[in-house]
Design a protein around this motif. Structure first.
Motif, PDB file in Angstrom:
ATOM      1  N   ALA A  47     -85.941  51.298  -5.262  1.00  0.00           N
ATOM      2  CA  ALA A  47     -85.461  52.207  -4.371  1.00  0.00           C
ATOM      3  C   ALA A  47     -83.907  52.035  -4.705  1.00  0.00           C
ATOM      4  N   PRO A  48     -83.046  53.268  -4.585  1.00  0.00           N
ATOM      5  CA  PRO A  48     -81.513  53.353  -4.712  1.00  0.00           C
ATOM      6  C   PRO A  48     -80.933  52.229  -3.780  1.00  0.00           C
ATOM      7  N   VAL A  49     -79.785  51.740  -4.259  1.00  0.00           N
ATOM      8  CA  VAL A  49     -78.982  50.911  -3.409  1.00  0.00           C
ATOM      9  C   VAL A  49     -77.767  51.467  -3.072  1.00  0.00           C
ATOM     10  N   VAL A  50     -77.586  51.611  -1.724  1.00  0.00           N
ATOM     11  CA  VAL A  50     -76.163  52.423  -1.125  1.00  0.00           C
ATOM     12  C   VAL A  50     -75.276  51.051  -0.907  1.00  0.00           C
ATOM     13  N   VAL A  51     -74.030  51.296  -1.404  1.00  0.00           N
ATOM     14  CA  VAL A  51     -72.941  50.000  -1.071  1.00  0.00           C
ATOM     15  C   VAL A  51     -71.808  50.640  -0.500  1.00  0.00           C
ATOM     16  N   THR A  52     -70.864  50.035   0.213  1.00  0.00           N
ATOM     17  CA  THR A  52     -69.780  50.325   0.599  1.00  0.00           C
ATOM     18  C   THR A  52     -68.727  49.609  -0.153  1.00  0.00           C
ATOM     19  N   LEU A  53     -67.912  50.414  -0.962  1.00  0.00           N
ATOM     20  CA  LEU A  53     -66.847  49.711  -1.704  1.00  0.00           C
ATOM     21  C   LEU A  53     -65.571  49.940  -1.292  1.00  0.00           C
ATOM     22  N   ASN A  54     -64.506  49.132  -1.610  1.00  0.00           N
ATOM     23  CA  ASN A  54     -63.128  49.333  -1.154  1.00  0.00           C
ATOM     24  C   ASN A  54     -62.083  49.048  -2.413  1.00  0.00           C
ATOM     25  N   SER A  55     -61.014  49.797  -2.516  1.00  0.00           N
ATOM     26  CA  SER A  55     -60.165  49.647  -3.416  1.00  0.00           C
ATOM     27  C   SER A  55     -59.302  48.320  -3.019  1.00  0.00           C
ATOM     28  N   SER A  56     -59.027  47.631  -4.258  1.00  0.00           N
ATOM     29  CA  SER A  56     -58.219  46.288  -4.210  1.00  0.00           C
ATOM     30  C   SER A  56     -57.514  46.156  -5.327  1.00  0.00           C
ATOM     31  N   GLY A  57     -56.123  45.639  -5.067  1.00  0.00           N
ATOM     32  CA  GLY A  57     -55.483  45.380  -6.204  1.00  0.00           C
ATOM     33  C   GLY A  57     -55.016  46.421  -7.184  1.00  0.00           C
ATOM     34  N   GLY A  58     -55.188  47.620  -6.759  1.00  0.00           N
ATOM     35  CA  GLY A  58     -54.930  48.524  -7.518  1.00  0.00           C
ATOM     36  C   GLY A  58     -55.609  48.836  -8.908  1.00  0.00           C
ATOM     37  N   PHE A  59     -56.503  48.263  -9.186  1.00  0.00           N
ATOM     38  CA  PHE A  59     -57.270  48.033 -10.397  1.00  0.00           C
ATOM     39  C   PHE A  59     -58.831  48.357 -10.236  1.00  0.00           C
TER      40      PHE A  59
END
Length: 178
Positions: A47-59
Motif C-alpha cells: 500500500a502507499p505510505v503517506v507521511v507528513t514532512l517539515n522543512s528544516s535547516g533550509g535544505f
C-alpha cells in the motif's frame, strides 16, 4: 512512464522507481539497491505510505516514516534531490545540501533546484507526501488470460467496463478508445 509503471507493477524484483506525490503533483525517484530500499519497496507494494514532512535547516524536508528500515549509514554530502534515511525511521528529501551520516535511498528524477524547491514545498510545514510504487492510473496488474474473462473490457480503474462504455478501455491487454 506508463509502461515503466506497468512493468514495475508486474515485477517481483526490487522496484527501481518510486512515485512521490505532493499537492496532487507526482514525480519519480530512482531508488538505489540496498536492504532499506528493498524493504521500503516491499512495504509500498502492499500500500502507499503517506507521511507528513517539515522543512528544516533550509535544505530538506523530513519526517518519520512510521516504521523502521535497515540502515547502512555512511558519511555523505547529500545533494539536490537526494532521498535518505536518517536514524532508521526518518525520511529526508533534499532541495539543498548537507553533510551527515545517512542511508542512501535514491534521488528524485530530473528537477532543477528551483523545481525541487517548489515540488518539495521548501520552507513549509505539515507537507503531506505519498510514497508509492503503484501505477498512478489505478491499473496494478495486467494478466493475459485465455479464460472466458478475456472477452471483458476494463476501465483504467481496473473495473469491468459496462457494454457501450465510451472512453479508454483495456481488452486482452490492449488499449482501445471507444
Amino acid at each position: 512512464m506508463f509502461w515503466a509503471a506497468l512493468l514495475l507493477a508486474n515485477t517481483t524484483i526490487m522496484a527501481q522507481k518510486m512515485y512521490i506525490t505532493i499537492g496532487g503533483v507526482t514525480k519519480t525517484a530512482t531508488l538505489v539497491d540496498n536492504a532499506a530500499t528493498r524493504e521500503l519497496a516491499a512495504k509500498l507494494q502492499e500500500a502507499p505510505v503517506v507521511v507528513t514532512l517539515n522543512s528544516s535547516g533550509g535544505f530538506e524536508i523530513w519526517g518519520t516514516l512510521g516504521f523502521s528500515l535497515p540502515t547502512s549509514n555512511e558519511q555523505m554530502n547529500a545533494q539536490l534531490g537526494d532521498i535518505v534515511l536518517y536514524n532508521g525511521s526518518n525520511i529526508c528529501m533534499f532541495y539543498g545540501t548537507n553533510s551527515w551520516s545517512y542511508t542512501r535511498l535514491g534521488k528524485i528524477d530530473g528537477l532543477t533546484e528551483s523545481e525541487l524547491r517548489t515540488f518539495l514545498k521548501a520552507g513549509e510545514s505539515n507537507i503531506s507526501v505519498t510514497l508509492s510504487v503503484s501505477n498512478p492510473t489505478g491499473i496494478s496488474k495486467i494478466v493475459n488470460s485465455k479464460s472466458s474473462k478475456s472477452n471483458y473490457s476494463y476501465t483504467l480503474q481496473g473495473t469491468v467496463a459496462q457494454s457501450g462504455r465510451k472512453g479508454i478501455v483495456i481488452q486482452n491487454g490492449k488499449k482501445y478508445v471507444k
